[in-house]
Scaffold this motif. Structure first.
Motif, PDB file in Angstrom:
ATOM      1  N   SER A  58       0.816  -1.217   0.000  1.00 16.63           N
ATOM      2  CA  SER A  58       0.000   0.000   0.000  1.00 16.63           C
ATOM      3  C   SER A  58       0.848   1.265   0.000  1.00 16.63           C
ATOM      4  O   SER A  58       0.410   2.300  -0.497  1.00 16.63           O
ATOM      5  N   SER A  73      10.490   3.394   8.430  1.00 10.33           N
ATOM      6  CA  SER A  73       9.088   3.145   8.789  1.00 10.33           C
ATOM      7  C   SER A  73       8.469   2.185   7.787  1.00 10.33           C
ATOM      8  O   SER A  73       8.465   2.443   6.589  1.00 10.33           O
ATOM      9  N   PRO A  75       5.286   0.054   6.040  1.00 12.31           N
ATOM     10  CA  PRO A  75       3.864   0.294   5.774  1.00 12.31           C
ATOM     11  C   PRO A  75       2.977  -0.475   6.759  1.00 12.31           C
ATOM     12  O   PRO A  75       3.417  -1.447   7.374  1.00 12.31           O
ATOM     13  N   HIS A  76       1.736  -0.047   6.891  1.00 14.85           N
ATOM     14  CA  HIS A  76       0.856  -0.603   7.937  1.00 14.85           C
ATOM     15  C   HIS A  76       0.598  -2.105   7.798  1.00 14.85           C
ATOM     16  O   HIS A  76       0.423  -2.795   8.778  1.00 14.85           O
ATOM     17  N   GLU A  77       0.601  -2.658   6.570  1.00 20.98           N
ATOM     18  CA  GLU A  77       0.344  -4.108   6.447  1.00 20.98           C
ATOM     19  C   GLU A  77       1.525  -4.962   6.891  1.00 20.98           C
ATOM     20  O   GLU A  77       1.375  -6.171   7.068  1.00 20.98           O
ATOM     21  N   ILE A  79       3.284  -4.179   9.743  1.00 24.06           N
ATOM     22  CA  ILE A  79       3.405  -4.025  11.194  1.00 24.06           C
ATOM     23  C   ILE A  79       2.879  -5.289  11.870  1.00 24.06           C
ATOM     24  O   ILE A  79       1.789  -5.770  11.574  1.00 24.06           O
ATOM     25  N   SER A 108       5.595  -0.752  16.459  1.00 19.54           N
ATOM     26  CA  SER A 108       4.919   0.268  15.656  1.00 19.54           C
ATOM     27  C   SER A 108       5.431   0.304  14.216  1.00 19.54           C
ATOM     28  O   SER A 108       5.025   1.158  13.431  1.00 19.54           O
ATOM     29  N   GLY A 109       6.339  -0.613  13.855  1.00 20.23           N
ATOM     30  CA  GLY A 109       6.833  -0.703  12.484  1.00 20.23           C
ATOM     31  C   GLY A 109       7.991   0.233  12.191  1.00 20.23           C
ATOM     32  O   GLY A 109       8.290   0.476  11.025  1.00 20.23           O
ATOM     33  N   ASN A 110       8.643   0.756  13.219  1.00 15.90           N
ATOM     34  CA  ASN A 110       9.759   1.678  13.030  1.00 15.90           C
ATOM     35  C   ASN A 110      11.068   1.047  13.489  1.00 15.90           C
ATOM     36  O   ASN A 110      11.089   0.255  14.419  1.00 15.90           O
TER      37      ASN A 110
END
Length: 145
Positions: A58, A73, A75-77, A79, A108-110
């Motif tokens: 995404s 960082s 992407p949200h998918e 995490i 948090s994906g970071n």
């Protein structure tokens, strides 16, 4: 001084100039992109598939440099997913400044990398990871101030 001595003097100066250029060129450091170029070329199909898989996400992986860190960082998918991979910081101007860190984002994906590992200038950030037996690959240019 007669013309014969002048011709010899020109040849001696020319030979000294050529020897100087040869000596300087032999002392010039030439960095290759990779030491094992042939095997990397054979694995390039994985890079192509990885780029296609990363482009299907995404959003791309973001690389930024707030304050005294470099932040990666996801992407949200991605995490909370199990990711196996590496982040390579490639410096085109000096291979001695290249380094690699394992890809280990937090909840948090970071992921952060301290700026103390970097020297001012351009880096190419190469992120490789695998998720669910699918390869992913992304490159981004980063300028460290």
């Amino acid at each position: 001084m007669n013309w014969g001595h002048k011709i010899i003097l020109v040849f001696v100066i020319f030979a000294a100039g050529i020897l100087t250029l040869v000596t300087r060129s032999m002392r010039t450091k030439i960095d290759m992109v990779t030491k094992d170029y042939y095997s990397e070329e054979l694995k390039y199909q994985e890079v192509i598939e990885g780029r296609n898989n990363a482009n299907a996400l995404s959003a791309p992986v973001e690389v930024s440099q707030p304050a005294e860190t470099v932040n990666i960082s996801m992407p949200h998918e991605l995490i909370g997913q199990t990711l196996n991979g590496t982040i390579t910081f490639y410096r085109p101007s000096d291979s001695g400044k290249d380094f690699e860190v394992p890809l280990q984002p937090d909840n948090s994906g970071n992921q952060t990398v301290g700026r103390d590992k970097f020297v001012r200038g351009n880096y190419r950030v190469k992120i490789r990871w695998e998720m669910n037996n699918k390869p992913y690959y992304q490159e981004q240019v980063l300028h460290i101030n």
